[in-house]
Scaffold this motif. Structure first.
Motif, PDB file in Angstrom:
ATOM      1  N   ALA A 164       0.845  -1.192   0.000  1.00  0.00           N
ATOM      2  CA  ALA A 164       0.000   0.000   0.000  1.00  0.00           C
ATOM      3  C   ALA A 164       0.878   1.238   0.000  1.00  0.00           C
ATOM      4  N   PRO A 165       1.393   1.631  -1.161  1.00  0.00           N
ATOM      5  CA  PRO A 165       2.226   2.833  -1.247  1.00  0.00           C
ATOM      6  C   PRO A 165       1.385   4.095  -1.122  1.00  0.00           C
ATOM      7  N   GLY A 166       2.000   5.161  -0.648  1.00  0.00           N
ATOM      8  CA  GLY A 166       1.305   6.430  -0.568  1.00  0.00           C
ATOM      9  C   GLY A 166       1.289   7.153  -1.897  1.00  0.00           C
ATOM     10  N   TRP A 167       0.587   8.271  -1.927  1.00  0.00           N
ATOM     11  CA  TRP A 167       0.583   9.136  -3.097  1.00  0.00           C
ATOM     12  C   TRP A 167       1.945   9.821  -3.225  1.00  0.00           C
ATOM     13  N   PRO A 168       2.237  10.454  -4.353  1.00  0.00           N
ATOM     14  CA  PRO A 168       3.536  11.115  -4.522  1.00  0.00           C
ATOM     15  C   PRO A 168       3.823  12.115  -3.402  1.00  0.00           C
ATOM     16  N   GLY A 169       4.970  11.934  -2.759  1.00  0.00           N
ATOM     17  CA  GLY A 169       5.380  12.845  -1.700  1.00  0.00           C
ATOM     18  C   GLY A 169       4.767  12.587  -0.348  1.00  0.00           C
ATOM     19  N   GLU A 170       3.843  11.640  -0.255  1.00  0.00           N
ATOM     20  CA  GLU A 170       3.153  11.394   1.017  1.00  0.00           C
ATOM     21  C   GLU A 170       4.116  10.839   2.068  1.00  0.00           C
ATOM     22  N   PRO A 171       4.203  11.470   3.237  1.00  0.00           N
ATOM     23  CA  PRO A 171       5.068  10.959   4.296  1.00  0.00           C
ATOM     24  C   PRO A 171       4.648   9.570   4.774  1.00  0.00           C
ATOM     25  N   ASP A 172       5.557   8.911   5.459  1.00  0.00           N
ATOM     26  CA  ASP A 172       5.349   7.521   5.844  1.00  0.00           C
ATOM     27  C   ASP A 172       4.348   7.342   6.982  1.00  0.00           C
ATOM     28  N   THR A 173       4.109   8.383   7.762  1.00  0.00           N
ATOM     29  CA  THR A 173       3.198   8.258   8.907  1.00  0.00           C
ATOM     30  C   THR A 173       2.127   9.341   8.856  1.00  0.00           C
ATOM     31  N   VAL A 174       1.023   9.073   9.534  1.00  0.00           N
ATOM     32  CA  VAL A 174      -0.060  10.046   9.648  1.00  0.00           C
ATOM     33  C   VAL A 174       0.437  11.325  10.295  1.00  0.00           C
ATOM     34  N   GLN A 175       1.212  11.171  11.360  1.00  0.00           N
ATOM     35  CA  GLN A 175       1.688  12.336  12.112  1.00  0.00           C
ATOM     36  C   GLN A 175       2.571  13.227  11.243  1.00  0.00           C
ATOM     37  N   GLU A 176       3.462  12.610  10.461  1.00  0.00           N
ATOM     38  CA  GLU A 176       4.348  13.387   9.608  1.00  0.00           C
ATOM     39  C   GLU A 176       3.563  14.060   8.481  1.00  0.00           C
ATOM     40  N   ALA A 177       2.570  13.382   7.967  1.00  0.00           N
ATOM     41  CA  ALA A 177       1.737  13.965   6.907  1.00  0.00           C
ATOM     42  C   ALA A 177       0.975  15.180   7.424  1.00  0.00           C
ATOM     43  N   ARG A 178       0.542  15.127   8.668  1.00  0.00           N
ATOM     44  CA  ARG A 178      -0.167  16.268   9.243  1.00  0.00           C
ATOM     45  C   ARG A 178       0.771  17.437   9.505  1.00  0.00           C
ATOM     46  N   ARG A 179       2.010  17.125   9.820  1.00  0.00           N
ATOM     47  CA  ARG A 179       2.978  18.201  10.087  1.00  0.00           C
ATOM     48  C   ARG A 179       3.434  18.896   8.815  1.00  0.00           C
ATOM     49  N   HIS A 180       3.366  18.184   7.682  1.00  0.00           N
ATOM     50  CA  HIS A 180       3.894  18.742   6.434  1.00  0.00           C
ATOM     51  C   HIS A 180       2.870  18.623   5.306  1.00  0.00           C
ATOM     52  N   PRO A 181       1.770  19.365   5.394  1.00  0.00           N
ATOM     53  CA  PRO A 181       0.745  19.285   4.343  1.00  0.00           C
ATOM     54  C   PRO A 181       1.228  19.790   2.992  1.00  0.00           C
ATOM     55  N   GLU A 182       2.274  20.613   3.006  1.00  0.00           N
ATOM     56  CA  GLU A 182       2.745  21.222   1.760  1.00  0.00           C
ATOM     57  C   GLU A 182       3.355  20.215   0.792  1.00  0.00           C
ATOM     58  N   VAL A 183       3.788  19.045   1.285  1.00  0.00           N
ATOM     59  CA  VAL A 183       4.516  18.117   0.413  1.00  0.00           C
ATOM     60  C   VAL A 183       3.612  17.440  -0.616  1.00  0.00           C
ATOM     61  N   VAL A 184       2.305  17.457  -0.383  1.00  0.00           N
ATOM     62  CA  VAL A 184       1.390  16.846  -1.351  1.00  0.00           C
ATOM     63  C   VAL A 184       0.591  17.889  -2.124  1.00  0.00           C
ATOM     64  N   ALA A 185       0.766  19.162  -1.787  1.00  0.00           N
ATOM     65  CA  ALA A 185       0.004  20.224  -2.448  1.00  0.00           C
ATOM     66  C   ALA A 185       0.237  20.202  -3.958  1.00  0.00           C
ATOM     67  N   ASP A 186      -0.831  20.447  -4.702  1.00  0.00           N
ATOM     68  CA  ASP A 186      -0.790  20.578  -6.160  1.00  0.00           C
ATOM     69  C   ASP A 186      -0.572  19.254  -6.893  1.00  0.00           C
ATOM     70  N   THR A 187      -0.617  18.128  -6.190  1.00  0.00           N
ATOM     71  CA  THR A 187      -0.529  16.827  -6.860  1.00  0.00           C
ATOM     72  C   THR A 187      -1.818  16.567  -7.626  1.00  0.00           C
ATOM     73  N   GLY A 188      -1.695  16.255  -8.904  1.00  0.00           N
ATOM     74  CA  GLY A 188      -2.865  16.000  -9.725  1.00  0.00           C
ATOM     75  C   GLY A 188      -3.048  14.530 -10.043  1.00  0.00           C
ATOM     76  N   LEU A 189      -4.138  14.229 -10.721  1.00  0.00           N
ATOM     77  CA  LEU A 189      -4.449  12.836 -11.048  1.00  0.00           C
ATOM     78  C   LEU A 189      -3.395  12.212 -11.951  1.00  0.00           C
ATOM     79  N   HIS A 190      -2.911  12.953 -12.938  1.00  0.00           N
ATOM     80  CA  HIS A 190      -1.890  12.388 -13.821  1.00  0.00           C
ATOM     81  C   HIS A 190      -0.628  12.047 -13.027  1.00  0.00           C
ATOM     82  N   ASP A 191      -0.223  12.938 -12.121  1.00  0.00           N
ATOM     83  CA  ASP A 191       0.947  12.678 -11.276  1.00  0.00           C
ATOM     84  C   ASP A 191       0.764  11.379 -10.497  1.00  0.00           C
ATOM     85  N   ALA A 192      -0.424  11.237  -9.889  1.00  0.00           N
ATOM     86  CA  ALA A 192      -0.683  10.069  -9.055  1.00  0.00           C
ATOM     87  C   ALA A 192      -0.763   8.792  -9.883  1.00  0.00           C
ATOM     88  N   THR A 193      -1.450   8.860 -11.031  1.00  0.00           N
ATOM     89  CA  THR A 193      -1.583   7.665 -11.873  1.00  0.00           C
ATOM     90  C   THR A 193      -0.230   7.182 -12.370  1.00  0.00           C
TER      91      THR A 193
END
Length: 267
Positions: A38-67
């Motif tokens: 179960a890999p995360g989306w591009p740039g998604e941190p490894d833990t929930v806590q880290e993802a909440r601390r750094h919301p900017e790392v997934v900003a502007d990710t689009g469907l083409h990027d993710a696919t």
């Protein structure tokens, strides 16, 4: 098959849930003889806590990027994998299957693809946290407890909805929501799926009939997009289930049905 003889299964989560929310599914599928990840989306941190601390790392990710991100992961596993996605992960799973990059797919409450016309008020309300501000197109957005309750946990007791919110929710890029909302007006929409690929593998579409984020009428309209395809496409509807159906206390009912479907197809 992998080197161990196990069929790879790639799980793709949707917006506002972390990849680790698939944990119980991974255990179940591993015990059933598959090789799940179960890999995360591009740039998604490894833990929930880290993802909440750094919301900017997934900003502007689009469907083409993710696919493309998940397509590369599928290409890296040993053998033609099965892909299982929830919400926007379900839309991506259909795109990958239509492109011939997966052996089979399961799309659970899949986000709206280009060509799907129903737009119930519940779906609009669920999307408002992302869509209410045009500037969110380039931002990541977090759900409030109340918004999660409406969009995900409406079929659950308040206590369980709140527990899921506290455990699994993370900020998500708003761009995919804008892309799905405008799909029918964009000739080259990132939410387009090749529903006519006759050579693709089997597809199972799953709907929760009480879902607000992707209402049952929307999922049924997605299923109808495949009506001209000779490839195997099936629909399962689960009564009184909301958008939380992959992570709530009834997740095993969905997971076991998916397993049974895969085995019935010899996958």
């Amino acid at each position: 098959m992998t080197a161990t003889g196990r069929t790879p299964v790639v799980f793709i989560h949707g917006l506002w849930l972390h990849a680790s929310s698939w944990g119980p599914w991974l255990d179940l599928f591993r015990d059933a003889g598959y090789a799940p990840l179960a890999p995360g989306w591009p740039g998604e941190p490894d833990t929930v806590q880290e993802a909440r601390r750094h919301p900017e790392v997934v900003a502007d990710t689009g469907l083409h990027d993710a696919t493309e991100h998940f397509g590369r992961i599928l290409a890296s596993v040993d053998g033609n994998a099965i892909v299982i996605g929830h919400s926007f992960g379900g839309l991506i799973a259909q795109q990958l299957l239509g492109q011939g990059r997966a052996a089979a797919a399961v799309a659970i409450d899949p986000a709206q693809m280009k060509g799907v016309l129903p737009l119930p008020l519940a779906q609009i309300r669920s999307a408002l946290p992302a869509l209410r501000n045009p500037a969110n197109l380039h931002r990541s957005v977090s759900l409030t407890r109340q918004a999660f309750r409406y969009g995900f946990g409406n079929a659950l007791p308040q206590e369980e909805s709140d527990q899921l919110y506290d455990t699994w929710t993370i900020p998500a890029p708003a761009r995919p929501v804008f892309q799905a909302a405008t799909a029918n007006f964009a000739p080259r929409s990132a939410a387009k799926v090749d529903t006519g690929n006759a050579a693709r593998g089997p597809l199972l579409i799953v709907s929760g009939t009480q879902d607000h984020t992707v209402p049952d009428v929307t999922t049924r309209a997605t299923f109808k997009q495949y009506r001209r395809s000779p490839a195997v496409t099936e629909l399962r509807q689960f009564e009184n289930r909301g958008h939380s159906l992959t992570v709530d206390s009834g997740w095993q009912e969905i997971a076991q049905d998916v397993l049974q479907w895969l085995r019935g197809r010899g996958l």
